[in-house]
Design a protein around this motif. Structure first.
Motif, PDB file in Angstrom:
ATOM      1  N   UNK A 323      14.103   7.708 -10.942  1.00  0.00           N
ATOM      2  CA  UNK A 323      14.063   7.014  -9.656  1.00  0.00           C
ATOM      3  C   UNK A 323      12.834   7.441  -8.840  1.00  0.00           C
ATOM      4  N   UNK A 324      12.615   8.757  -8.738  1.00  0.00           N
ATOM      5  CA  UNK A 324      11.474   9.255  -7.940  1.00  0.00           C
ATOM      6  C   UNK A 324      10.166   8.668  -8.447  1.00  0.00           C
ATOM      7  N   UNK A 325      10.055   8.555  -9.768  1.00  0.00           N
ATOM      8  CA  UNK A 325       8.815   8.057 -10.351  1.00  0.00           C
ATOM      9  C   UNK A 325       8.600   6.582  -9.973  1.00  0.00           C
ATOM     10  N   UNK A 326       9.664   5.778 -10.072  1.00  0.00           N
ATOM     11  CA  UNK A 326       9.538   4.353  -9.718  1.00  0.00           C
ATOM     12  C   UNK A 326       9.274   4.185  -8.223  1.00  0.00           C
ATOM     13  N   UNK A 327       9.902   5.040  -7.413  1.00  0.00           N
ATOM     14  CA  UNK A 327       9.671   4.962  -5.963  1.00  0.00           C
ATOM     15  C   UNK A 327       8.201   5.226  -5.660  1.00  0.00           C
ATOM     16  N   UNK A 328       7.666   6.235  -6.324  1.00  0.00           N
ATOM     17  CA  UNK A 328       6.264   6.585  -6.076  1.00  0.00           C
ATOM     18  C   UNK A 328       5.334   5.447  -6.505  1.00  0.00           C
ATOM     19  N   UNK A 329       5.618   4.869  -7.676  1.00  0.00           N
ATOM     20  CA  UNK A 329       4.781   3.767  -8.167  1.00  0.00           C
ATOM     21  C   UNK A 329       4.843   2.597  -7.176  1.00  0.00           C
ATOM     22  N   UNK A 330       6.059   2.250  -6.730  1.00  0.00           N
ATOM     23  CA  UNK A 330       6.191   1.120  -5.791  1.00  0.00           C
ATOM     24  C   UNK A 330       5.436   1.369  -4.498  1.00  0.00           C
ATOM     25  N   UNK A 332       2.789   3.326  -4.032  1.00  0.00           N
ATOM     26  CA  UNK A 332       1.338   3.276  -4.238  1.00  0.00           C
ATOM     27  C   UNK A 332       0.886   1.826  -4.426  1.00  0.00           C
ATOM     28  N   UNK A 333       1.702   1.028  -5.152  1.00  0.00           N
ATOM     29  CA  UNK A 333       1.359  -0.385  -5.346  1.00  0.00           C
ATOM     30  C   UNK A 333       1.354  -1.096  -3.992  1.00  0.00           C
ATOM     31  N   UNK A 334       2.336  -0.777  -3.142  1.00  0.00           N
ATOM     32  CA  UNK A 334       2.404  -1.416  -1.822  1.00  0.00           C
ATOM     33  C   UNK A 334       1.164  -1.062  -1.002  1.00  0.00           C
ATOM     34  N   UNK A 335       0.681   0.155  -1.175  1.00  0.00           N
ATOM     35  CA  UNK A 335      -0.473   0.620  -0.400  1.00  0.00           C
ATOM     36  C   UNK A 335      -1.801   0.139  -0.980  1.00  0.00           C
ATOM     37  N   UNK A 336      -1.923   0.207  -2.296  1.00  0.00           N
ATOM     38  CA  UNK A 336      -3.232  -0.024  -2.924  1.00  0.00           C
ATOM     39  C   UNK A 336      -3.298  -1.302  -3.751  1.00  0.00           C
ATOM     40  N   UNK A 337      -2.167  -1.992  -3.861  1.00  0.00           N
ATOM     41  CA  UNK A 337      -2.150  -3.198  -4.698  1.00  0.00           C
ATOM     42  C   UNK A 337      -1.907  -2.836  -6.149  1.00  0.00           C
ATOM     43  N   UNK A 338      -1.623  -3.848  -6.994  1.00  0.00           N
ATOM     44  CA  UNK A 338      -1.326  -3.549  -8.398  1.00  0.00           C
ATOM     45  C   UNK A 338      -2.553  -2.978  -9.110  1.00  0.00           C
ATOM     46  N   UNK A 339      -2.333  -2.133 -10.066  1.00  0.00           N
ATOM     47  CA  UNK A 339      -3.447  -1.506 -10.789  1.00  0.00           C
ATOM     48  C   UNK A 339      -4.073  -2.473 -11.791  1.00  0.00           C
ATOM     49  N   UNK A 340      -5.242  -2.063 -12.291  1.00  0.00           N
ATOM     50  CA  UNK A 340      -5.924  -2.870 -13.303  1.00  0.00           C
ATOM     51  C   UNK A 340      -6.351  -1.917 -14.415  1.00  0.00           C
TER      52      UNK A 340
END
Ligand SMILES: Cc1ncc(C[n+]2csc(CCOP(=O)(O)OP(=O)(O)O)c2C)c(N)n1
Ligand code: SF4
Length: 353
Positions: A323-330, A332-340
């Motif tokens: 859960x913590x890992x998915x929360x962190x990914x979400x 960062x994505x919300x802040x920086x946009x999806x990765x490439x």
């Protein structure tokens, strides 16, 4: 808790790990069509049956369950349960199980491992899956021997143990699996015994209900290479005297009439006769204590002077890694946009070789 082991009472109302609809399955639905290749009389059969019953009671579809193992007799278990499974390499089930759970947190992920697989070659992986609190359930079949490779000593074999690889007796100090798990900050730590059918089932069910890494040690008889290793507390005539059946919130008592209790003495414990002393000083078991000190003390108890604890030593809540890992990914994505990925691979220093 209903301990009927026909696997039929599997709680239609219970939710599935990913919130799907509960299903009604029986123990038979979890038996695979594979020929079971354990020696007749092996303690593994009882553990396998408990898995079948426990899975039926979970009330979730078979395709939402994954059993991962390393190598050893015990690690053959995934073949014998009709769920998804992964027979991986020696000691590496925690790494594969972590990947499965993090990739798909909706799955119920189980690890079947032995004392050799889990504590010897896989010792490092085991402590980190516990430390990280990945929501996987680890069942360590402890027969204090290497069964599959025909009887070499393991990290849980007692000092002085004569085996094919220690013909003059093991010179090593053994691991205590529960102490190791507690030292690794495990959030759920329990012990049970292959032939204590109802107890085994109840502990597995409690592990299934725990959110986080659950570590269950099962004392398992290898009747070929280490027969009788747990006879001091396995038989009906010795069970009450030599076993401490821990119950959360209850005084720590044992003996045929529950006439003996444990009380603190210095940094250890002593046995008192509660008919003489009363219950005032007797320790009360608190499986939910944040501080693992008392659970650790309990994990150290055993023969020749003290009874062997079984049941849940520790069950506490802590954030789970998946859960913590998915929360962190979400976040960062919300802040920086999806990765490439392509851009990432070509960022920084690159070389043509
Ligand atoms: C890299 C590697 N090293 C050693 C082995 C040999 N090996 C296979 S199973 C095993 C130990 C199994 O003991 P345990 O985990 O206690 O399981 P049991 O068979 O007793 O259930 C060993 C050393 C192997 N398969 N792979
Ligand atoms: S060698 Fe021991 S642990 Fe392996 S199947 Fe036979 S009895 Fe069981």
């Amino acid at each position: 808790m209903n301990h009927d082991d026909d696997g039929k009472d599997n709680g239609k109302e219970r939710g599935t790990p990913n919130g799907g609809t509960a299903v009604q399955l029986t123990r038979k639905d979890f038996e695979s069509d594979q020929e079971v290749r354990w020696c007749p009389g092996c303690g593994d059969y009882a553990i396998l049956r408990a898995f079948h019953v426990m899975f039926a009671k979970l009330g979730i579809p078979r395709e939402q369950i994954v059993v991962v193992s390393g190598i050893g007799c015990s690690s053959r278990l995934p073949y014998y349960v009709d769920t998804y499974g992964f027979h991986t390499i020696h000691g590496r089930a925690p790494a594969v199980a972590t990947g499965i759970k993090v990739a798909n947190p909706g799955l119920s992920v189980w690890i079947a491992t032995g004392d050799g697989d889990g504590l010897s070659i896989g010792g490092n992986h085991l402590i980190h899956v516990l430390r990280r609190n990945v929501d996987v359930k680890i069942v360590l079949f402890n027969n204090r021997i290497y069964g599959l490779t025909k009887g070499q000593y393991s990290p849980t074999s007692e000092q002085g143990k004569k085996t094919k690889s220690t013909p003059f007796g093991s010179a090593e100090n053994p691991f205590n699996p529960l102490s190791v798990a507690l030292g690794a900050e495990a959030t759920f730590v329990a012990r049970t015994v292959d032939v204590f059918t109802q107890h085994l089932l109840a502990v597995l069910e409690a592990a299934a209900a725990h959110r986080g890494a659950a570590f269950v040690e099962v004392y398992q008889n290898c009747n070929i290479f280490n027969d009788g290793a747990f006879d001091f507390m396995r038989g009906k005539e010795v069970r009450d005297e030599n076993t401490l059946d821990l119950q959360h919130g209850k005084p720590i008592l044992f003996g045929k009439q529950l006439e003996k209790g444990l009380r603190l003495r210095g940094t250890g414990v002593e046995v008192v006769n509660v008919q003489e002393t009363g219950l005032d000083d007797v320790l009360v078991h608190d499986a939910h204590a944040e501080d693992p000190t008392l659970a650790f003390l309990l994990s150290r108890l055993g023969p020749p002077e003290l009874p062997t604890p079984i049941g849940i030593l520790r069950s506490v809540e802590r954030p789970v890694l998946d859960q913590s890992m998915h929360e962190q990914v979400n976040e960062v994505v919300a802040r920086k946009g999806p990765g490439n990925l392509e851009a990432l691979l070509h960022s920084g220093d690159t070389w043509t070789v």
